[in-house]
Design a protein around this motif. Structure first.
Motif, PDB file in Angstrom:
ATOM      1  N   THR A  62      23.284 -38.549   0.418  1.00 37.12           N
ATOM      2  CA  THR A  62      23.302 -39.421  -0.664  1.00 37.12           C
ATOM      3  C   THR A  62      21.870 -39.560  -1.064  1.00 37.12           C
ATOM      4  OG1 THR A  62      23.040 -41.466   0.696  1.00 37.12           O
ATOM      5  CG2 THR A  62      25.268 -40.949   0.016  1.00 37.12           C
ATOM      6  N   GLU A  91      27.383 -39.634  12.210  1.00 39.42           N
ATOM      7  CA  GLU A  91      28.157 -39.906  10.937  1.00 39.42           C
ATOM      8  C   GLU A  91      27.292 -40.587   9.935  1.00 39.42           C
ATOM      9  OE1 GLU A  91      29.424 -41.026  13.625  1.00 39.42           O
ATOM     10  OE2 GLU A  91      30.871 -39.531  14.239  1.00 39.42           O
ATOM     11  N   ASN A  92      26.647 -41.707  10.139  1.00 41.21           N
ATOM     12  CA  ASN A  92      25.710 -42.421   9.286  1.00 41.21           C
ATOM     13  C   ASN A  92      24.783 -41.569   8.952  1.00 41.21           C
ATOM     14  OD1 ASN A  92      27.694 -44.513   9.262  1.00 41.21           O
ATOM     15  ND2 ASN A  92      26.512 -45.744  10.826  1.00 41.21           N
ATOM     16  N   LYS A 127      25.649 -38.969   6.334  1.00 41.50           N
ATOM     17  CA  LYS A 127      26.213 -39.796   5.050  1.00 41.50           C
ATOM     18  C   LYS A 127      24.837 -39.980   4.309  1.00 41.50           C
ATOM     19  CE  LYS A 127      29.379 -42.710   5.646  1.00 41.50           C
ATOM     20  NZ  LYS A 127      29.964 -44.042   5.996  1.00 41.50           N
TER      21      LYS A 127
END
Length: 162
Positions: free
Chosen positions: A96, A88-89, A92
Motif C-alpha cells: 500500500t 502478513e501485515n 500489506k
C-alpha cells in the motif's frame, strides 16, 4: 524498480520485567546493529523512506542506523502494523506504499522477515539473525504488484566479526 531493505532488530535483553514491545537491546544488539549499518553504508545509498516497528528493540536498532547514516531523528516513521511476527501485515504495508516511493528500509521482527525474504527473494536463508539485513529488488513500478524479486545483499553480523 522498487527496493526493500529489511533489518531485523538487534539482540534484545530478557533481564527486565517488561512487556514484549518494551524489551530493550542488549549491548551486543547495539554493537551488531552499528557494525551492520556501517557495512551497509559503505556500498549502498541511504534509503529515503525508513519505517520501523514501534517495539523498543526495533526502534532502537532503527535509531542506530539513522545515526550511522547521519540522518535527523525525524527521518523515520513508526508503523504499528510492522510489529508483526508472521509477515502478513508487513507485506500489506509494502503493497500500500505510494508508487512515488522506490527505496525503503524496514526495521522489524522474525519470523516475518525470514518468511518475506524467502517468499520474495531468490536466495533462501534458514533464519535472518538479529541485526541481519537483506536487500531485495523488484522489477515493478507499483507496490501493489509485489512479486518475486532478487536478493541483492545479505549482511549477517557474525560474518563481519571473522
Amino acid at each position: 524498480m522498487k527496493t526493500v531493505t529489511l533489518v531485523r532488530h538487534g539482540k534484545s535483553s530478557w533481564e527486565y520485567d517488561v512487556s514484549d514491545i518494551e524489551r530493550p537491546l542488549k549491548s551486543r544488539g547495539k554493537n551488531d546493529a552499528k557494525l551492520v549499518a556501517n557495512q551497509y553504508i559503505k556500498s549502498n545509498s541511504t534509503p529515503k523512506n525508513i519505517y520501523t516497528s514501534p517495539a523498543n528493540r526495533a526502534l532502537s536498532t532503527c535509531g542506530i542506523f539513522v545515526d550511522v547514516f547521519r540522518l535527523s531523528d525525524n527521518s523515520y516513521t513508526i508503523i504499528g502494523d510492522l510489529y508483526d511476527f508472521g509477515g502478513e501485515n508487513v507485506i500489506k504495508f509494502i503493497k500500500t506504499l505510494p508508487d512515488t516511493v522506490d527505496n525503503i528500509m524496514i526495521f522489524g521482527h522474525n519470523h516475518a522477515f525470514t518468511s518475506i525474504v524467502n517468499i520474495y527473494g531468490d536466495k533462501f536463508i534458514d533464519n535472518l539473525p538479529t541485526s541481519g539485513l537483506v536487500k531485495l529488488n523488484f522489477d515493478i513500478s507499483n507496490w501493489k504488484d509485489l512479486k518475486k524479486g532478487t536478493t541483492e545483499l545479505i549482511i549477517i553480523p557474525k560474518e563481519l566479526k571473522k
